[in-house]
Design an enzyme around this catalytic site. Structure first.
Site, PDB file in Angstrom:
ATOM      1  CB  VAL A  60      -0.981   0.025   1.196  1.00 28.56           C
ATOM      2  CG1 VAL A  60      -2.003  -1.096   1.078  1.00 28.56           C
ATOM      3  CG2 VAL A  60      -0.242  -0.013   2.528  1.00 28.56           C
ATOM      4  CB  SER A 138      -5.503   3.060  17.348  1.00 27.28           C
ATOM      5  OG  SER A 138      -5.087   2.676  18.650  1.00 27.28           O
ATOM      6  CE1 TYR A 151      -0.675   1.302  15.163  1.00 28.06           C
ATOM      7  CE2 TYR A 151      -1.626   2.176  17.185  1.00 28.06           C
ATOM      8  CZ  TYR A 151      -1.699   1.334  16.100  1.00 28.06           C
ATOM      9  OH  TYR A 151      -2.798   0.516  15.942  1.00 28.06           O
ATOM     10  CB  ALA A 152       0.033   8.339  18.878  1.00 20.05           C
ATOM     11  CB  ALA A 153       1.949  10.780  14.471  1.00 23.07           C
ATOM     12  CE  LYS A 155      -3.425   2.721  13.261  1.00 25.65           C
ATOM     13  NZ  LYS A 155      -3.996   2.087  12.046  1.00 25.65           N
TER      14      LYS A 155
END
Length: 245
Positions: A60, A138, A151-153, A155
């Protein structure tokens, strides 16, 4: 609930939550459900059980490959009715320890990959006049988490893009809906890497006092893919057992 006659694409569909979504969509009567992934170990069990389960190998993060894959599926099937942007990775670490490679890898898959898929499919859905895009966010997007800056950025970006695309793809009378699911702690190969004491702590803070199962996410995705949610768009639905309230 059923999605009879619909053509569905699920990124990261060969394993974990993505695979459960593929199976759930197949059982709900979809015309075709494509798992888009980079590896398909064990996926032959799915295609053997469900004649409407299909697959396509694609990265992707590769915009050209995404376009070629989407164009091929659209030409073969005549429509793409549901897109589930599920593919995602983690590369955790405190910010002072996070390498450029770990930052860029997560951004590429979790954010740019979602963008690549929506850029190709959203306009096609507008031309059709309808469709449902389901982005996997998330609860970390809503709360943050130590050691997950990357990861937080991504999501958080997925939540913002969801709202933006809901506005863009509903223009000119098109009934294209875009929503996000924000899972809590779900029992998957990804969470198997989390220390048990952390999982126990999360369960203790969850109102329903258990970890989620892939079925919990797949059933929410099925609802968003179906006409039962035809007046729902631009929403982020937390499926977390009451962990975040």
């Amino acid at each position: 609930m059923n999605i009879e006659g619909k053509v569905c694409l699920v990124t990261g569909g060969a394993r974990g939550i993505g695979r459960k979504i593929v199976e759930t969509f197949c059982e709900a009567g979809a015309k075709a459900v494509y798992a888009l992934d980079m590896g398909f170990d064990g996926y032959d069990e799915v295609t053997a059980k469900y004649p409407n389960a299909k697959s396509a190998a694609v990265n992707v993060t590769d915009a050209a490959a995404v376009k070629e894959t989407v164009d091929t599926i659209f030409a073969e099937e005549g429509s793409i009715d549901v897109l589930v942007n599920n593919a995602g990775i983690t590369r955790d670490g405190l910010i002072q320890n996070m390498s450029d490679e770990d930052w860029n890898a997560v951004i590429a898959v979790n954010l740019t990959g979602v963008f690549n898929m929506a850029r190709e499919i959203g306009p096609k859905m507008m031309t059709q006049g309808s469709g449902s895009i389901i982005n996997m966010a998330s609860i970390v997007a809503l709360t943050g988490n130590v050691g997950q800056s990357n990861y937080a950025a991504t999501k958080g970006g997925v939540v913002s893009m969801t709202k933006t695309w809901a506005k863009e793809f509903a223009r000119k009378g098109a009934k294209v809906r875009v929503n996000a699911i924000a899972p809590g702690f779900i029992r998957t190969p990804m969470t198997e890497k989390v220390p048990q004491k952390i999982l126990d702590s999360m369960v203790s803070k969850t109102l329903l006092a258990r970890m989620g199962e892939p079925d919990d996410i797949a059933n929410c995705a099925l609802w968003l893919a179906s006409d039962y949610s035809s007046f729902v768009t631009a929403q982020t639905i937390s499926v977390d057992g009451g962990l975040v309230i």
